[in-house]
Design a protein around this motif. Structure first.
Motif: not given
Length: 142
Positions: A46-65
């Motif tokens: 999982y790669v998690i980032t936060r955009n504090k100004e927008a009040g959002t999170y991005t949850l990226q799921t990375v697998t081999t494929f």
């Protein structure tokens, strides 16, 4: 601790996986045999980032494929493409150190991510439920 005080951002790598139940989960979703075989053998992050100004999170799921990402606000419904090919209505609710992710489709899938080990968290306990199948995984911060 309040959710807004926790630094969820980071990269987390899967270290413990319940592979037999994971294959059962993929079967419940109607995913074919060869894709289930490949998915069961691959790792994920999982790669998690936060955009504090927008009040959002991005949850990226990375697998081999593949790589999939969703950007969301806690409690707000969004469209999410799922591994079984469906686009489902999803909601992720953040309460304290827990993210409850519900994918409303046929079938419905619930993913509970509990961030543990302090602030920032050092690992995530992940419990995925679909019909009568429960899968447990652990992701450690990198």
């Amino acid at each position: 601790m309040l959710a807004e005080d926790i630094d969820f951002s980071g990269r987390y790598k899967m270290t413990v996986a319940d592979t037999s139940n994971y294959k059962d989960l993929l079967y419940e979703l109607g995913i074919g045999y060869f894709k289930r075989l490949a998915a069961g053998a691959s790792g994920s992050e999982y790669v998690i980032t936060r955009n504090k100004e927008a009040g959002t999170y991005t949850l990226q799921t990375v697998t081999t494929f593949s790589t999939a990402a969703v950007t969301f606000k806690s409690g707000e419904e969004f469209d999410e493409p799922r591994a079984d090919g469906q686009t489902v209505k999803s909601t992720i609710v953040i309460a304290g150190n827990k993210w409850t992710h519900v994918q409303k489709g046929s079938p419905t899938v619930t993913i509970e991510r509990t961030f543990q080990g302090g602030n920032p968290p050092t690992y995530i306990d992940v419990i995925t439920k679909c019909n009568a199948v429960t899968v447990t995984r652990k992701y450690e911060r990198q």
